[in-house]
Write an enzyme that holds these catalytic residues in place. Structure first.
Site, PDB file in Angstrom:
ATOM      1  N   PRO A 273       0.940  -1.198   0.033  1.00  0.00           N
ATOM      2  CA  PRO A 273       0.173  -0.256   0.043  1.00  0.00           C
ATOM      3  C   PRO A 273       0.769   1.244  -0.056  1.00  0.00           C
ATOM      4  O   PRO A 273       1.944   1.361   0.509  1.00  0.00           O
ATOM      5  CB  PRO A 273      -1.002  -0.043   1.280  1.00  0.00           C
ATOM      6  CG  PRO A 273       0.104  -0.996   2.293  1.00  0.00           C
ATOM      7  CD  PRO A 273       0.737  -1.755   1.226  1.00  0.00           C
ATOM      8  N   GLY A 274       0.217   2.379  -0.740  1.00  0.00           N
ATOM      9  CA  GLY A 274       1.204   3.601  -0.528  1.00  0.00           C
ATOM     10  C   GLY A 274       0.196   4.611  -0.468  1.00  0.00           C
ATOM     11  O   GLY A 274      -0.030   5.109   0.653  1.00  0.00           O
ATOM     12  N   TYR A 315      -3.636  14.098 -14.492  1.00  0.00           N
ATOM     13  CA  TYR A 315      -4.772  12.911 -14.441  1.00  0.00           C
ATOM     14  C   TYR A 315      -6.192  13.764 -14.560  1.00  0.00           C
ATOM     15  O   TYR A 315      -7.287  13.038 -14.382  1.00  0.00           O
ATOM     16  CB  TYR A 315      -4.693  12.185 -13.227  1.00  0.00           C
ATOM     17  CG  TYR A 315      -3.593  11.557 -12.747  1.00  0.00           C
ATOM     18  CD1 TYR A 315      -3.112  10.576 -13.957  1.00  0.00           C
ATOM     19  CD2 TYR A 315      -2.595  11.694 -11.747  1.00  0.00           C
ATOM     20  CE1 TYR A 315      -1.880   9.904 -13.670  1.00  0.00           C
ATOM     21  CE2 TYR A 315      -1.625  11.027 -11.488  1.00  0.00           C
ATOM     22  CZ  TYR A 315      -1.226   9.953 -12.654  1.00  0.00           C
ATOM     23  OH  TYR A 315      -0.158   9.242 -12.252  1.00  0.00           O
ATOM     24  N   CYS A 341       3.821  29.035 -16.381  1.00  0.00           N
ATOM     25  CA  CYS A 341       3.505  29.585 -17.664  1.00  0.00           C
ATOM     26  C   CYS A 341       2.728  28.243 -18.549  1.00  0.00           C
ATOM     27  O   CYS A 341       3.484  27.921 -19.512  1.00  0.00           O
ATOM     28  CB  CYS A 341       4.683  30.063 -18.080  1.00  0.00           C
ATOM     29  SG  CYS A 341       4.854  31.682 -17.460  1.00  0.00           S
ATOM     30  N   GLU A 342       1.779  27.733 -17.800  1.00  0.00           N
ATOM     31  CA  GLU A 342       1.199  26.689 -18.682  1.00  0.00           C
ATOM     32  C   GLU A 342      -0.412  26.790 -18.670  1.00  0.00           C
ATOM     33  O   GLU A 342      -0.819  27.176 -17.398  1.00  0.00           O
ATOM     34  CB  GLU A 342       1.610  25.233 -18.360  1.00  0.00           C
ATOM     35  CG  GLU A 342       2.933  24.877 -18.545  1.00  0.00           C
ATOM     36  CD  GLU A 342       3.377  24.463 -19.987  1.00  0.00           C
ATOM     37  OE1 GLU A 342       2.362  23.957 -20.608  1.00  0.00           O
ATOM     38  OE2 GLU A 342       4.563  24.358 -20.419  1.00  0.00           O
ATOM     39  N   TYR A 370       1.558  11.211  -4.006  1.00  0.00           N
ATOM     40  CA  TYR A 370       2.047  11.823  -5.340  1.00  0.00           C
ATOM     41  C   TYR A 370       1.712  13.056  -5.329  1.00  0.00           C
ATOM     42  O   TYR A 370       1.423  13.707  -6.180  1.00  0.00           O
ATOM     43  CB  TYR A 370       1.169  10.857  -6.081  1.00  0.00           C
ATOM     44  CG  TYR A 370       1.021   9.488  -6.113  1.00  0.00           C
ATOM     45  CD1 TYR A 370       2.223   8.803  -6.689  1.00  0.00           C
ATOM     46  CD2 TYR A 370       0.116   8.641  -5.550  1.00  0.00           C
ATOM     47  CE1 TYR A 370       2.473   7.506  -6.706  1.00  0.00           C
ATOM     48  CE2 TYR A 370       0.446   7.382  -5.656  1.00  0.00           C
ATOM     49  CZ  TYR A 370       1.617   6.654  -5.915  1.00  0.00           C
ATOM     50  OH  TYR A 370       1.814   5.292  -5.842  1.00  0.00           O
TER      51      TYR A 370
END
Length: 412
Positions: A273-274, A315, A341-342, A370
């Site tokens: 598990p994480g 995601y 800048c995206e 994450y």
């Protein structure tokens, strides 16, 4: 372990606004109590012998790894660097498993020299490499083949790993012959079998189906004289990001189904598990810089960006976002965006939130997994600090990067 008291967000016994003022923003804040509680829940769900090897890729902070090491956890690692960090954090090498599709010779050597539990082999080429390195070191390498059971995990395609089209593992139909080959290699000890079908699993059925397929494979191989001491069922148990649309997986049912699938086998289970252990134990705090309106579109511009938390951009993942303090300014509908800048630099789009004045802070929830591990220095932005809360105290467990850190190792 994050809750509102008298209109203000607390992490255990600490007012989060105090952390933001003391440490600055952006900052990741973790709850040690949450980590310990989640580990206990997961551990107690299993009745047979098992090892919980925390998936370090979810959160690789030394202090976080150390919390689980002290609870008796091992580590699931996917690089030489993660093995280095696991050992530095006090993880028992005999509880470490090494996954990943592209292990170099130096990584294999590092694992063998440190005598970890086993290497999860993902291809015939890798099996030959492990045998070659082990021979050079005059060692016998404990391995498991990572078998791809071709079971749909019913999750986001980017984190699905158990289908034929995925890069991971040995195809189910080829695993039988490769195990027989491994059995004949002099520097290979066939120690177990491993599979992992994907991440953020809220339905336990796919894991059960995969477990039964692996059990069938094991029976056929045992008829050929192979002995398995370990079954590594991977990780992937999910968490609730959106309370309105998601339901927490039944961990007790998950454990029961796995144990049922491998009933009658004299093996130890390894679990990886994480996200389940750390995901909801962390938040990202960011300060509102500006409000902006372009025609009918409103923006809440904050000082954290996609370089700090990539999941929404990568995601299109949902994260709950809320002010640190209750506001009387009313609800606004806006895109919550950062300084990168995206156009893809956003945490939420058309999100309804209690308005937050410039200079005040928001919390992005479910950021313990994450989050920092996927952070970068894109746009030459120093990565944020990390803070661990324990009761009514907190401490910095990773200092905020400084400008000089951005050019470390670089030369004119």
């Amino acid at each position: 372990m994050f809750e509102y008291r008298n209109g203000e967000l607390y992490a255990e016994g600490v007012r989060v606004a105090d952390i933001a003022e003391d440490v600055g923003t952006p900052v990741y804040v973790y709850s040690k109590a949450h980590f310990e509680s989640q580990f206990s829940r997961f551990d107690s769900a299993f009745s047979r012998e098992h090892v919980i090897s925390f998936a370090i890729k979810a959160n690789s902070n030394l202090a976080v790894i150390g919390v689980f090491a002290k609870l008796g956890a091992g580590a699931d690692i996917v690089s030489r660097g993660e093995l280095f960090k696991a050992l530095k954090a006090g993880v028992d090498p005999s509880k470490i498993v090494f996954s990943g599709v592209a292990k170099r010779d130096d990584e294999i050597e590092y694992a063998l020299v440190n005598d970890i539990m086993m290497i999860n082999v993902e291809s015939e080429d890798e099996l030959n490499a492990v045998d070659r390195v082990a021979k050079r070191l005059n060692k016998k390498a404990r391995i498991a083949l990572r078998v791809n059971p071709d079971v749909d995990p019913k999750t986001h395609p980017y984190i699905s790993t158990g289908l034929k089209k995925n890069k991971f593992g040995v195809p189910y139909d080829e695993a039988y012959d490769l195990y027989l080959k491994a059995k004949e290699l002099k520097n290979i000890d066939v120690y177990g079998v491993q599979f992992h079908i994907g991440s953020q699993l809220l339905d336990t059925t796919p894991i059960y189906d995969a477990s039964k397929r692996i059990a069938d494979l094991m029976r056929r191989l045992m008829d050929k004289g192979l002995e398995f001491r370990v079954v590594d069922v991977g990780g992937g148990v999910g968490i609730v990001y959106d309370e309105k649309t998601e339901k927490e997986p039944d961990v007790n049912l998950y454990a029961k189904q796995i144990e049922e699938a491998f009933e009658g086998f004299d093996i130890k289970l390894v679990l990886e598990p994480g996200r389940f252990l750390v995901g909801n134990g962390g938040i990202l705090i960011s300060r509102v810089i500006y409000h902006k309106t372009n025609g009918q579109k409103s923006f809440l511009i904050v000082d954290a960006g996609m370089n700090d938390l990539l999941r929404p951009s990568l995601y299109n993942a949902y994260h709950k976002i809320a002010p640190l303090k209750e506001s009387s300014l009313g609800v606004i509908k806006c895109d919550i965006v950062g300084p990168i800048c995206e156009t893809g630099d956003f945490f939420a789009r058309d999100y309804q939130i209690d308005d937050v004045p410039n200079g005040e802070c928001i919390a992005v929830f479910s950021a313990g997994a994450y989050g920092f591990t996927m952070a970068s220095n894109y746009n030459s932005r120093p990565r944020p600090a990390e803070v661990l809360v324990e009761g009514d105290r907190y401490r910095i467990v990773r200092e905020r990067e400084m400008l000089e850190d951005l050019i470390k190792g670089e030369y004119l």
